[in-house]
Design an enzyme around this catalytic site. Structure first.
Site, PDB file in Angstrom:
ATOM      1  N   SER A 138     -19.723 -34.449   1.331  1.00  0.00           N
ATOM      2  CA  SER A 138     -20.324 -34.957   2.569  1.00  0.00           C
ATOM      3  C   SER A 138     -21.835 -35.010   2.378  1.00  0.00           C
ATOM      4  O   SER A 138     -22.388 -34.212   1.593  1.00  0.00           O
ATOM      5  CB  SER A 138     -19.983 -33.994   3.717  1.00  0.00           C
ATOM      6  OG  SER A 138     -20.867 -34.183   4.794  1.00  0.00           O
ATOM      7  N   TYR A 150     -20.692 -25.432   6.624  1.00  0.00           N
ATOM      8  CA  TYR A 150     -20.178 -26.731   6.154  1.00  0.00           C
ATOM      9  C   TYR A 150     -21.065 -27.249   5.013  1.00  0.00           C
ATOM     10  O   TYR A 150     -20.571 -27.721   3.990  1.00  0.00           O
ATOM     11  CB  TYR A 150     -20.144 -27.702   7.332  1.00  0.00           C
ATOM     12  CG  TYR A 150     -19.410 -28.990   7.040  1.00  0.00           C
ATOM     13  CD1 TYR A 150     -18.028 -29.007   6.865  1.00  0.00           C
ATOM     14  CD2 TYR A 150     -20.090 -30.202   6.964  1.00  0.00           C
ATOM     15  CE1 TYR A 150     -17.342 -30.193   6.612  1.00  0.00           C
ATOM     16  CE2 TYR A 150     -19.420 -31.390   6.714  1.00  0.00           C
ATOM     17  CZ  TYR A 150     -18.045 -31.378   6.536  1.00  0.00           C
ATOM     18  OH  TYR A 150     -17.375 -32.558   6.285  1.00  0.00           O
TER      19      TYR A 150
HETATM   20  P1  NAI Z   1      -9.385 -34.198   9.987  1.00  0.00           P
HETATM   21  O1  NAI Z   1      -9.596 -32.948  10.750  1.00  0.00           O
HETATM   22  O2  NAI Z   1      -8.721 -35.342  10.661  1.00  0.00           O
HETATM   23  O3  NAI Z   1      -8.557 -33.910   8.638  1.00  0.00           O
HETATM   24  C1  NAI Z   1      -8.597 -32.693   7.945  1.00  0.00           C
HETATM   25  C2  NAI Z   1      -7.181 -32.367   7.469  1.00  0.00           C
HETATM   26  O4  NAI Z   1      -7.237 -31.147   6.709  1.00  0.00           O
HETATM   27  C3  NAI Z   1      -6.191 -32.133   8.624  1.00  0.00           C
HETATM   28  O5  NAI Z   1      -4.993 -32.860   8.399  1.00  0.00           O
HETATM   29  C4  NAI Z   1      -5.940 -30.636   8.586  1.00  0.00           C
HETATM   30  O6  NAI Z   1      -4.657 -30.237   9.062  1.00  0.00           O
HETATM   31  C5  NAI Z   1      -6.113 -30.344   7.085  1.00  0.00           C
HETATM   32  N1  NAI Z   1      -6.403 -28.940   6.808  1.00  0.00           N
HETATM   33  C6  NAI Z   1      -7.372 -28.170   7.358  1.00  0.00           C
HETATM   34  N2  NAI Z   1      -7.295 -26.917   6.870  1.00  0.00           N
HETATM   35  C7  NAI Z   1      -6.254 -26.900   5.988  1.00  0.00           C
HETATM   36  C8  NAI Z   1      -5.673 -25.885   5.183  1.00  0.00           C
HETATM   37  N3  NAI Z   1      -6.140 -24.617   5.170  1.00  0.00           N
HETATM   38  N4  NAI Z   1      -4.624 -26.212   4.379  1.00  0.00           N
HETATM   39  C9  NAI Z   1      -4.127 -27.479   4.402  1.00  0.00           C
HETATM   40  N5  NAI Z   1      -4.624 -28.473   5.152  1.00  0.00           N
HETATM   41  C10 NAI Z   1      -5.685 -28.180   5.947  1.00  0.00           C
HETATM   42  O7  NAI Z   1     -10.828 -34.605   9.474  1.00  0.00           O
HETATM   43  P2  NAI Z   1     -11.371 -35.736   8.464  1.00  0.00           P
HETATM   44  O8  NAI Z   1     -12.656 -36.167   9.002  1.00  0.00           O
HETATM   45  O9  NAI Z   1     -10.336 -36.726   8.152  1.00  0.00           O
HETATM   46  O10 NAI Z   1     -11.680 -34.852   7.179  1.00  0.00           O
HETATM   47  C11 NAI Z   1     -11.232 -35.203   5.872  1.00  0.00           C
HETATM   48  C12 NAI Z   1     -12.287 -34.772   4.868  1.00  0.00           C
HETATM   49  O11 NAI Z   1     -13.432 -35.617   4.992  1.00  0.00           O
HETATM   50  C13 NAI Z   1     -12.801 -33.342   5.070  1.00  0.00           C
HETATM   51  O12 NAI Z   1     -12.968 -32.733   3.815  1.00  0.00           O
HETATM   52  C14 NAI Z   1     -14.151 -33.551   5.728  1.00  0.00           C
HETATM   53  O13 NAI Z   1     -15.013 -32.476   5.488  1.00  0.00           O
HETATM   54  C15 NAI Z   1     -14.601 -34.824   5.047  1.00  0.00           C
HETATM   55  N6  NAI Z   1     -15.662 -35.567   5.713  1.00  0.00           N
HETATM   56  C16 NAI Z   1     -15.464 -36.079   6.978  1.00  0.00           C
HETATM   57  C17 NAI Z   1     -16.475 -36.792   7.585  1.00  0.00           C
HETATM   58  C18 NAI Z   1     -16.321 -37.371   8.961  1.00  0.00           C
HETATM   59  O14 NAI Z   1     -17.321 -37.865   9.520  1.00  0.00           O
HETATM   60  N7  NAI Z   1     -15.138 -37.352   9.548  1.00  0.00           N
HETATM   61  C19 NAI Z   1     -17.760 -37.046   6.912  1.00  0.00           C
HETATM   62  C20 NAI Z   1     -17.859 -36.461   5.592  1.00  0.00           C
HETATM   63  C21 NAI Z   1     -16.834 -35.758   5.031  1.00  0.00           C
END
Ligand code: NAI
Length: 243
Positions: A138, A150
């Site tokens: 990120s 984070y």
């Molecule tokens: P999201 O919250 O929709 O997806 C995250 C997923 O990770 C969820 O399905 C959740 O159940 C799973 N998860 C969380 N903890 C877990 C664990 N201990 N074991 C297994 N699964 C687990 O959020 P998003 O935005 O789709 O995030 C995806 C990636 O993108 C993350 O790494 C986030 O940090 C990164 N990211 C997101 C940005 C944004 O603006 N949404 C920007 C930059 C990076």
């Protein structure tokens, strides 16, 4: 681009960027394995992708090991690991108030989770065709973050990914680190809502304002990830930024 014949593991594929990636990779012909600790939404995504759901908690070494052992039995190889599981905690908390437990919790999921997934998926990837590992960092890693935890965790993901990129290249495994911008997912909306509440503003209105002023959609990032796991991305090295 065609992903026919590829077996792709999307960790964190229940929602958000991971979910969009699982769906798009399946649409392009890949056999998709969705792994997540959110079983209900993980199963729904896997079903929509015509793939397989496997439960995992990326903070738990035994759980990640069991996931990969399961895949070894059912699919025998992997062509790509896309590790999207992540959390954001401690937004807008001052340094002097920041709980060490929060730092550890976020590092456990984002950084240790990425390490464990790569470590245990590697033997399966070595049996794959032009295998790739994609980690999600990120811009928070550059210091643009609402949360100390984070930022530190994503700095760790970047360092892990770039180190693996160098060390695994001679073994034929390509590693890329993706840096998405602000994307319209549960995680991002939660932070926008928290910020609005902190400022005494309407959280729903704040989310809507962000959505209309350029927040990207998960499918936009998924298109980049689907490219990165494809053979066409064979010459892409290191870090990739998206909107
Ligand atoms: P999201 O919250 O929709 O997806 C995250 C997923 O990770 C969820 O399905 C959740 O159940 C799973 N998860 C969380 N903890 C877990 C664990 N201990 N074991 C297994 N699964 C687990 O959020 P998003 O935005 O789709 O995030 C995806 C990636 O993108 C993350 O790494 C986030 O940090 C990164 N990211 C997101 C940005 C944004 O603006 N949404 C920007 C930059 C990076």
């Amino acid at each position: 681009m065609n992903l026919q014949g590829k077996t792709i593991l999307v960790v964190g594929g229940a929602t958000g960027i991971g979910q969009a990636t699982a769906l798009l990779c399946a649409e392009r012909g890949a056999a998709v394995i969705v792994a997540d600790f959110n079983e209900a939404e993980g199963k729904a995504t896997a079903e929509a992708a015509g793939g397989t759901f496997l439960p995992v908690d990326v903070t738990d070494e035994a759980s990640v090991k069991a996931l990969c052992a399961n895949i070894a039995r059912s699919h025998s190889k992997l062509d790509a690991l896309v590790q999207t599981a992540g959390i954001l905690k401690g937004a807008y908390v001052n340094l002097e108030d920041f709980e060490l437990a929060t730092l550890r919790q976020v590092l456990d999921v984002n950084t240790i989770g990425s390490f464990l997934c790569a470590k245990y998926a590697k033997p399966l990837l070595q049996k794959g065709d032009k295998p790739a590992i994609i980690l999600i960092s990120s811009p928070a890693a550059y210091g643009v973050s609402s949360s100390y935890a984070y930022a530190v965790s994503k700095g760790g993901v970047s360092a892990l990914g770039t180190t693996m990129a160098g060390k695994l290249a001679p073994e034929g495994i390509r590693v890329n680190v993706l840096f998405p911008g602000g994307i319209n997912t549960f995680m991002k909306r939660s932070v926008i809502e928290e910020d609005a509440v902190r400022k005494g503003q309407d959280p729903q209105a704040a989310v809507e304002a962000a959505q209309s002023s350029g927040l990207g959609e998960p499918m936009g990032v998924a298109k980049v990830l689907a490219f990165l796991v494809s053979d066409e991305a064979d010459y892409v090295r290191g870090s990739v930024n998206t909107r």
